[in-house]
Scaffold this motif. Sequence first.
Motif, PDB file in Angstrom:
ATOM      1  N   GLY A 119     -18.946  10.067 -16.539  1.00  0.00           N
ATOM      2  CA  GLY A 119     -18.527  10.129 -15.142  1.00  0.00           C
ATOM      3  C   GLY A 119     -17.237   9.369 -14.873  1.00  0.00           C
ATOM      4  O   GLY A 119     -16.385   9.820 -14.097  1.00  0.00           O
ATOM      5  N   ILE A 120     -17.074   8.202 -15.511  1.00  0.00           N
ATOM      6  CA  ILE A 120     -15.879   7.389 -15.286  1.00  0.00           C
ATOM      7  C   ILE A 120     -14.658   8.001 -15.967  1.00  0.00           C
ATOM      8  O   ILE A 120     -13.543   7.963 -15.453  1.00  0.00           O
ATOM      9  CB  ILE A 120     -16.113   5.944 -15.787  1.00  0.00           C
ATOM     10  N   GLN A 122     -14.097  11.133 -16.501  1.00  0.00           N
ATOM     11  CA  GLN A 122     -13.700  12.395 -15.889  1.00  0.00           C
ATOM     12  C   GLN A 122     -13.458  12.210 -14.395  1.00  0.00           C
ATOM     13  O   GLN A 122     -14.343  11.786 -13.664  1.00  0.00           O
ATOM     14  CB  GLN A 122     -14.805  13.446 -16.084  1.00  0.00           C
ATOM     15  N   PRO A 125     -14.562  15.952  -9.772  1.00  0.00           N
ATOM     16  CA  PRO A 125     -15.776  15.761  -8.953  1.00  0.00           C
ATOM     17  C   PRO A 125     -16.959  16.592  -9.438  1.00  0.00           C
ATOM     18  O   PRO A 125     -18.112  16.172  -9.302  1.00  0.00           O
ATOM     19  CB  PRO A 125     -15.337  16.195  -7.552  1.00  0.00           C
ATOM     20  N   THR A 127     -17.719  17.372 -12.540  1.00  0.00           N
ATOM     21  CA  THR A 127     -18.310  16.701 -13.704  1.00  0.00           C
ATOM     22  C   THR A 127     -19.152  15.514 -13.260  1.00  0.00           C
ATOM     23  O   THR A 127     -20.252  15.276 -13.774  1.00  0.00           O
ATOM     24  CB  THR A 127     -17.209  16.228 -14.669  1.00  0.00           C
ATOM     25  N   ILE A 128     -18.620  14.768 -12.275  1.00  0.00           N
ATOM     26  CA  ILE A 128     -19.359  13.605 -11.754  1.00  0.00           C
ATOM     27  C   ILE A 128     -20.657  14.068 -11.095  1.00  0.00           C
ATOM     28  O   ILE A 128     -21.714  13.447 -11.269  1.00  0.00           O
ATOM     29  CB  ILE A 128     -18.481  12.811 -10.771  1.00  0.00           C
ATOM     30  N   LEU A 132     -24.438  13.042 -12.298  1.00  0.00           N
ATOM     31  CA  LEU A 132     -25.336  12.460 -11.297  1.00  0.00           C
ATOM     32  C   LEU A 132     -26.637  13.245 -11.212  1.00  0.00           C
ATOM     33  O   LEU A 132     -27.715  12.665 -11.074  1.00  0.00           O
ATOM     34  CB  LEU A 132     -24.653  12.417  -9.924  1.00  0.00           C
ATOM     35  N   ASP A 184     -15.264   8.763  -6.041  1.00  0.00           N
ATOM     36  CA  ASP A 184     -16.363   9.495  -6.691  1.00  0.00           C
ATOM     37  C   ASP A 184     -16.863   8.754  -7.929  1.00  0.00           C
ATOM     38  O   ASP A 184     -18.077   8.684  -8.192  1.00  0.00           O
ATOM     39  CB  ASP A 184     -15.894  10.902  -7.087  1.00  0.00           C
ATOM     40  N   GLN A 185     -15.923   8.227  -8.709  1.00  0.00           N
ATOM     41  CA  GLN A 185     -16.300   7.474  -9.908  1.00  0.00           C
ATOM     42  C   GLN A 185     -17.055   6.195  -9.554  1.00  0.00           C
ATOM     43  O   GLN A 185     -18.016   5.818 -10.218  1.00  0.00           O
ATOM     44  CB  GLN A 185     -15.055   7.148 -10.723  1.00  0.00           C
ATOM     45  N   GLY A 188     -20.565   7.105  -8.529  1.00  0.00           N
ATOM     46  CA  GLY A 188     -21.345   7.400  -9.725  1.00  0.00           C
ATOM     47  C   GLY A 188     -21.795   6.136 -10.433  1.00  0.00           C
ATOM     48  O   GLY A 188     -22.954   6.020 -10.860  1.00  0.00           O
TER      49      GLY A 188
END
Length: 203
Positions: A119-120, A122, A125, A127-128, A132, A184-185, A188
């Motif tokens: 997640g971090i 990428q 959004p 992928t995150i 999640l 977003d990161q 996550g």
Amino acid sequence: MSDNPYEKLQVSEDASFEQIKEARDALIATHPGDERQRTEIEAAYDAILMDRLRQRQEGKIKVPERIRYAERLAESAPAKINRIGTHPALKWWQQQLDMPSLRGILITSSVYAALMAIGISQANPDTIALVLSLGVGFNLVWLQRKEQRLGRAFLLTLIALILGAVVAVGIYHLGVLGTLLSVDQTVGLGVFMTFWLTSNFLR
């Protein structure tokens, strides 16, 4: 030595029991091996104890409450502790907590660390959102396996998701991670941390 037992022990007539006992022990220590002196000292000590007992029976000496009711105090103390220890709120909270095994912590830590790393790394959004979703699934499975209650597992996962997101957004707006991660990161990261705590330490 004098016939007065208080004078023999070299204490005043209003001396405490501890002072009388210390005086007896000190005098015996100063006459090692002298059985005659030891006998006289012990006799004086016994005479004082008998005198104190007589005065107490006649009401001339007031016995402290802590001595008179020592048994009652000893019984009430554990009862108070037990009342605190069995408080419904505390009992309920203890029932919610879990002590995971080292193996369990290592498994959840590895899975969530891998998901966080993806997640971090990428910024996308989508992928995150995907990692999640995987995190939600893992959390549901691990919680449901403990109590076999899917509804409870879903509720705890939802609370962890919301709490993690709210805390992460707050941290992001404080500017702590703003220069390193996107919002977003950061969300996550916060959600995976709450998932890790929930799946390990809640039933």
